[in-house]
Design an enzyme around this catalytic site. Structure first.
Site, PDB file in Angstrom:
ATOM      1  N   LYS A   1      46.246  33.003  36.162  1.00 22.00           N
ATOM      2  CA  LYS A   1      46.440  34.337  36.720  1.00 22.00           C
ATOM      3  C   LYS A   1      47.363  34.171  37.919  1.00 22.00           C
ATOM      4  CE  LYS A   1      44.052  38.475  38.272  1.00 22.00           C
ATOM      5  NZ  LYS A   1      45.060  38.833  39.261  1.00 22.00           N
TER       6      LYS A   1
ATOM      7  N   GLU B   1      54.286  38.270  34.637  1.00 19.46           N
ATOM      8  CA  GLU B   1      54.032  38.281  36.070  1.00 19.46           C
ATOM      9  C   GLU B   1      55.178  37.521  36.734  1.00 19.46           C
ATOM     10  OE1 GLU B   1      51.253  39.816  37.282  1.00 19.46           O
ATOM     11  OE2 GLU B   1      50.875  38.923  39.257  1.00 19.46           O
TER      12      GLU B   1
ATOM     13  N   ARG C   1      53.140  42.382  38.440  1.00 19.94           N
ATOM     14  CA  ARG C   1      53.301  42.565  37.015  1.00 19.94           C
ATOM     15  C   ARG C   1      54.619  43.247  36.720  1.00 19.94           C
ATOM     16  NH1 ARG C   1      48.282  44.391  33.518  1.00 19.94           N
ATOM     17  NH2 ARG C   1      49.186  44.476  31.443  1.00 19.94           N
TER      18      ARG C   1
ATOM     19  N   ARG D   1      41.122  49.927  30.809  1.00 20.80           N
ATOM     20  CA  ARG D   1      40.528  48.723  31.352  1.00 20.80           C
ATOM     21  C   ARG D   1      39.407  48.320  30.406  1.00 20.80           C
ATOM     22  NH1 ARG D   1      40.913  46.650  36.372  1.00 20.80           N
ATOM     23  NH2 ARG D   1      41.850  48.481  37.307  1.00 20.80           N
TER      24      ARG D   1
ATOM     25  N   GLU E   1      44.647  31.928  30.493  1.00 18.63           N
ATOM     26  CA  GLU E   1      45.983  31.799  31.086  1.00 18.63           C
ATOM     27  C   GLU E   1      45.871  31.766  32.595  1.00 18.63           C
ATOM     28  OE1 GLU E   1      48.150  34.436  27.576  1.00 18.63           O
ATOM     29  OE2 GLU E   1      48.281  35.112  29.653  1.00 18.63           O
TER      30      GLU E   1
ATOM     31  N   LYS F   1      39.473  38.921  34.041  1.00 20.62           N
ATOM     32  CA  LYS F   1      39.955  38.010  35.080  1.00 20.62           C
ATOM     33  C   LYS F   1      38.797  37.282  35.735  1.00 20.62           C
ATOM     34  CE  LYS F   1      40.115  42.089  37.883  1.00 20.62           C
ATOM     35  NZ  LYS F   1      40.901  43.151  38.445  1.00 20.62           N
TER      36      LYS F   1
ATOM     37  N   ARG G   1      53.653  47.647  37.666  1.00 20.62           N
ATOM     38  CA  ARG G   1      52.433  48.155  37.050  1.00 20.62           C
ATOM     39  C   ARG G   1      52.196  49.614  37.407  1.00 20.62           C
ATOM     40  NH1 ARG G   1      46.987  45.008  38.514  1.00 20.62           N
ATOM     41  NH2 ARG G   1      45.569  46.758  38.626  1.00 20.62           N
TER      42      ARG G   1
HETATM   43  P1  AMP Z   1      43.957  42.527  38.963  1.00 24.16           P
HETATM   44  O1  AMP Z   1      45.233  43.005  39.609  1.00 24.16           O
HETATM   45  O2  AMP Z   1      43.126  41.674  39.863  1.00 24.16           O
HETATM   46  O3  AMP Z   1      43.198  43.627  38.275  1.00 24.16           O
HETATM   47  O4  AMP Z   1      44.373  41.523  37.778  1.00 24.16           O
HETATM   48  C1  AMP Z   1      45.195  41.915  36.719  1.00 24.16           C
HETATM   49  C2  AMP Z   1      46.630  41.525  37.026  1.00 24.16           C
HETATM   50  O5  AMP Z   1      46.795  40.118  36.980  1.00 24.16           O
HETATM   51  C3  AMP Z   1      47.610  42.002  35.992  1.00 24.16           C
HETATM   52  O6  AMP Z   1      47.932  43.357  36.168  1.00 24.16           O
HETATM   53  C4  AMP Z   1      48.795  41.092  36.234  1.00 24.16           C
HETATM   54  O7  AMP Z   1      49.614  41.649  37.245  1.00 24.16           O
HETATM   55  C5  AMP Z   1      48.175  39.836  36.815  1.00 24.16           C
HETATM   56  N1  AMP Z   1      48.336  38.647  35.975  1.00 24.16           N
HETATM   57  C6  AMP Z   1      48.704  37.420  36.424  1.00 24.16           C
HETATM   58  N2  AMP Z   1      48.740  36.535  35.436  1.00 24.16           N
HETATM   59  C7  AMP Z   1      48.405  37.184  34.295  1.00 24.16           C
HETATM   60  C8  AMP Z   1      48.276  36.795  32.925  1.00 24.16           C
HETATM   61  N3  AMP Z   1      48.481  35.539  32.528  1.00 24.16           N
HETATM   62  N4  AMP Z   1      47.917  37.747  32.040  1.00 24.16           N
HETATM   63  C9  AMP Z   1      47.680  39.019  32.435  1.00 24.16           C
HETATM   64  N5  AMP Z   1      47.794  39.441  33.707  1.00 24.16           N
HETATM   65  C10 AMP Z   1      48.158  38.535  34.643  1.00 24.16           C
END
Ligand code: AMP
Length: 660
Positions: free
Chosen positions: A345, A395, A350, A512, A343, A518, A365
C-alpha cells in the site's frame, strides 16, 4: 416550470431531517416531470449546481461579486450586507429579509422560471475576460430583482454553493429509484418508523391511484395493522393479490414496463434483494458517468436495460472502488478469502489515468484533473502503456532522487497543488507510478472481470521500467506467516501497509465493498468513556448497541463527546465482550432516557480504535472519530485517566500531514 415550485421543493426538503421523508418528497417531485431537459436541470439544481461533477466548470462566482449583485438589486450598501452576513452566517437569509423589506414591489416583476434561473447562473459562471465581472453581477442581480424573498434566498445560496437543504447524493439516488421503479416493501419494514412519528404502513395507507401487488401472507398482516385504513387503501388503489410465481415473473421493476407501483412481499430477503438490484444499477451508472442528471434521464426513459447500457466515457473520471479496513492479517484474509493478492500500500496518491492514443489525462481519487501538474507521468504513460485506449489506476509516489528511497506522501502533496514551475518541481521530486487496476480497455469496460484477470490484462499492456512505471508489487498467498512477512517488508520500505485483494472479485466503482482491504500499522488507540448509548433494534433489541464516547478536556475536566461506536463487540460470547455484557455494565448507570437514547454516568472506560479523526460540529469536542471500533474494556482505568482533547488534537494534526 416556475422557479417558485422549485423553491417549494427546497423548503419541503429542508423541513425534515428524515432521509426517508426527503427521498419521498424528491420522488414525488421527479415523477411529475415530463421533459428530459427539465429533469436534468432539476437534478443539478437539487444538487445545488448547474454543472455535473465531472465537468470542470463550477458556479464559482466570488462572494464579493455576489454581495455586489445583492447590493445592486436591493439598493443596500455592500458594507451593510457584509456586516449582516458576518452576524448571521448565511447570506441567503439576509437576502430573503432584504427582498421582503423591499418597498416598491416592482410593477415589471416577472415570475422566474427554472430555465431562466438555470441559464443566468450558467452564463454567469462561464463569462470570462474583460467586462465579465460586471456582466456576472448583472445576471445575478437581474434574477434577484424578479425574485420573491424565498426565491432570492435559494438563488444566492446556489450561487455560493451552499444550498442547505440537506440532500446528499444517496438521497437523490434513492429518490430516482422511487420515482421510476416499483417500490418494493416487505412485511417487517411496514412497522418501521417512517418520519413524523408515523410507521411505514401509515404512509402506505395514504397512497391513492396506485397499482399495488401484495403477496398473500403480507395481505393478511396488512389487514391486521389497521383494518379500517386498509379498507380505504383498497378503495383508493388498484390492489392485486399475487403468488410466488407472479412475483418471480416480475423481473423488470421499471414502472413504465411493469406497471406496478408498489410491491409488498412477505420475505425481507427477497424484498431487499429486489430493491438492491435497482440501487446497484443506479450506483453503477452514476459511478461510471458521474452524472446523476444523466442517470435520472436514463432511469426514466429506459429503465433497467438503459442503466445496464450506460458506458464509461473516456476522459470523464469514474468514481473509484474504495477499500475497507482490517486490523489483522487473519481478519484481512477472512474478508477477501484465501488465497488473496497482497500488494504494497504505497503512500502516495491515487491516479486514474485515461488514455486515447497520445492524449492522456490524470485524475485524482477526488476526480480532480492533475494532468498539468504531472507532465512526467503523462510522458511515462505514453511510453510505457501499449494499449491505444484504456483507463488504468495506480498510486503515484515520490522518491528521493539521490537515495532513490520512497518519500512519504506529504513531500509530493506539494506537486498536486502546483501551478508554476512545474517542470522544475518534477525534476526536484521525481515520481513513479505503481499500477494496480484496469477498468477499461479498447472500448470495453473491464470492471466485471475478476481481479485476477484484470491484473493479467494490465500486465499485458505495460512495459515496466523501474522508478518510472511498474505494476504494484504483488504476492499471492493463503498463508498468514507469508502475509505477515510481506506486510513487514512493505513497512520497511516506507509503505503505509498492504492491500489484500479478492482474486475473484469484480471492480465496483464508487463503493467501499470488501473486495479490497487495507491493513495498515494500527493507529494509536484511544481510551474513552461511555456517556450515552442507544437501544438496539431487531435481533439486537434489549441490548444497548451503540455508545457515545467522550474524552476529557484537560483544562476544565469536562467530558466532551467524540463519536458514536457500534462495532467491535460480539453478538455471542466467543472471545471478547458481548453487547449483552456491555448492556449489563451500563444499565445501572442510566440517568436519563429519551426514546431509544439513554444518558449514562461516565464510568465505563473503553479502548477504541478508529480509522481517522475528523473535525465535526456534531460532537462537543469538535472532533469525530471515523469508524470507532471497540477494542477492549479498560476496567483498570478511571475517568480521570482517559485521553484528553489535547491528545486528540495532536493526533489530528499528525494525521493531516498524511492524507491528501
Ligand atoms: P485509504 O486511503 O486508507 O482508504 O486506502 C486506499 C488507498 O490506498 C487507495 O485509494 C489508493 O490511493 C492507495 N493504494 C496504495 N497502494 C495501493 C494498491 N496496491 N492497491 C490499491 N490501492 C492502493
Amino acid at each position: 416550470m416556475k422557479y417558485a415550485e422549485f423553491v417549494k421543493l427546497y423548503d419541503a426538503l429542508a423541513s425534515t431531517t428524515s432521509k426517508i421523508k426527503k427521498t419521498e418528497i424528491l420522488a414525488r417531485f421527479l415523477e411529475k416531470i415530463e421533459e428530459d431537459d427539465l429533469l436534468e436541470k432539476s437534478i443539478l439544481l437539487i444538487m445545488g449546481t448547474v454543472f455535473p461533477p465531472w465537468s470542470e466548470e463550477e458556479i464559482g462566482v466570488a462572494t464579493k461579486l455576489t454581495i455586489r449583485a445583492v447590493s445592486r438589486a436591493y439598493g443596500v450598501s455592500e458594507s451593510e450586507i457584509e456586516a449582516k452576513w458576518k452576524e448571521k452566517g448565511d447570506l441567503g437569509l439576509i437576502v430573503e429579509e432584504l427582498a421582503s423589506r423591499r418597498k416598491q414591489v416592482t410593477l415589471f416583476r416577472q415570475e422566474l422560471s427554472v430555465d431562466k434561473v438555470f441559464e443566468n447562473l450558467k452564463k454567469a459562471a462561464q463569462l470570462e475576460g474583460g467586462g465579465s465581472q460586471e456582466r456576472k453581477i448583472m445576471l445575478i442581480s437581474e434574477l434577484l430583482i424578479h425574485a420573491s424573498p424565498a426565491e432570492a434566498k435559494y438563488i444566492v445560496r446556489t450561487v455560493l454553493g451552499d444550498l442547505r437543504v440537506g440532500v446528499a447524493e444517496g438521497i437523490i439516488r434513492d429518490g430516482i429509484a422511487k420515482a421510476y421503479f416499483t417500490d418494493v416493501i416487505w412485511e417487517a419494514l411496514l412497522t418501521q418508523p417512517y418520519g413524523d412519528g408515523k410507521k411505514r404502513y401509515d404512509a402506505l395507507f395514504e397512497e391513492k391511484g396506485k397499482m399495488v401487488w401484495v403477496e398473500k401472507s403480507a395481505y393478511i398482516s396488512l389487514e391486521r395493522m389497521s383494518s379500517l385504513k386498509f379498507q380505504e387503501f383498497l378503495k383508493n388503489n388498484d390492489v392485486k393479490i399475487v403468488g410466488k410465481e407472479e412475483i418471480e415473473k416480475l423481473d423488470v421493476l421499471w414502472k413504465k414496463k411493469s406497471n406496478v407501483d408498489i410491491l409488498i412481499l412477505s420475505s425481507a430477503e427477497k424484498g431487499s434483494e429486489m430493491k438492491q438490484k435497482i440501487i446497484d444499477l443506479l450506483e453503477r451508472a452514476y459511478a461510471l458517468t458521474n452524472d446523476l442528471a444523466l442517470v435520472a434521464k436514463v432511469a426514466k426513459n429506459e429503465g433497467e436495460d438503459g442503466l445496464k447500457r450506460v458506458k464509461l466515457i473516456l476522459f470523464r473520471p469514474i468514481r473509484v472502488m474504495l477499500a475497507q479496513r482490517a486490523y489483522s492479517v487473519r481478519e484481512a484474509f477472512d474478508m477477501v478469502g484465501r488465497p488473496a493478492a497482497l500488494e504494497y500500500k504505497y503512500d502516495g496518491f491515487r491516479v486514474q489515468i485515461h488514455k486515447d492514443g497520445d492524449k492522456v489525462k490524470i485524475f485524482t481519487r477526488r476526480l480532480e484533473d492533475v494532468t498539468k501538474q504531472f507532465p512526467d507521468v503523462v510522458e511515462a504513460v505514453r511510453k510505457h502503456v501499449t494499449a491505444k485506449r484504456c483507463v488504468i489506476e495506480g498510486e503515484t509516489i515520490g522518491y528521493d532522487k539521490e537515495t532513490k528511497k520512497w518519500l512519504p506522501f506529504q513531500k509530493i502533496s506539494r506537486r498536486i497543488k502546483r501551478k508554476y514551475e512545474i517542470e522544475k518541481m518534477a525534476k526536484e521530486i521525481p515520481v513513479m507510478t505503481n499500477l494496480f487496476d484496469i477498468v477499461y480497455l479498447e472500448g470495453e469496460l473491464t470492471i466485471d472481470l475478476p481481479f485476477r484477470k484484470r491484473r493479467e490484462l494490465l500486465k499485458s499492456i505495460i512495459k515496466e521500467e523501474p522508478y518510472v512505471m511498474v505494476l504494484a508489487k504483488q504476492l499471492i498467498t493463503d498463508k498468514d506467516e507469508e502475509a505477515q512477512r510481506f506486510f513487514e517488508e512493505a513497512l520497511d520500505l516506507g509503505n503505509e501497509g498492504v492491500m489484500f485483494k479478492n482474486l475473484d472479485a469484480v471492480y465496483k466503482p464508487g463503493s467501499r465493498v470488501g473486495y479490497m482491504v487495507k491493513l495498515k500499522t494500527t493507529l494509536e488507540t484511544l481510551d474513552l468513556v461511555i456517556v450515552g448509548a442507544e437501544w438496539g433494534e431487531g435481533k439486537r433489541s434489549g441490548w444497548l448497541t451503540s455508545y457515545i464516547l467522550a474524552c476529557r478536556d484537560e483544562d476544565t475536566g469536562e467530558l466532551l463527546t467524540v463519536g458514536k461506536m457500534s462495532t467491535g463487540l460480539k453478538e455471542k460470547s466467543e472471545e471478547g465482550t458481548t453487547y449483552e455484557e456491555m448492556t449489563n455494565l451500563l444499565k445501572p448507570l442510566i440517568i436519563k432516557e429519551k426514546g431509544k437514547e439513554v444518558e449514562v454516568m461516565p464510568q465505563v472506560v473503553v479502548e477504541v480504535s478508529y480509522e481517522e479523526i475528523q473535525k465535526s460540529p456534531h460532537y462537543t469536542s469538535g472532533y469525530a472519530l471515523r469508524f470507532p471500533r471497540f477494542v477492549r474494556l479498560r476496567a483498570d482505568k478511571s475517568v480521570e485517566e482517559i485521553d484528553t482533547l489535547g491528545r486528540i488534537e495532536h493526533l489530528y494534526t499528525i494525521q493531516r500531514h498524511r492524507s491528501g
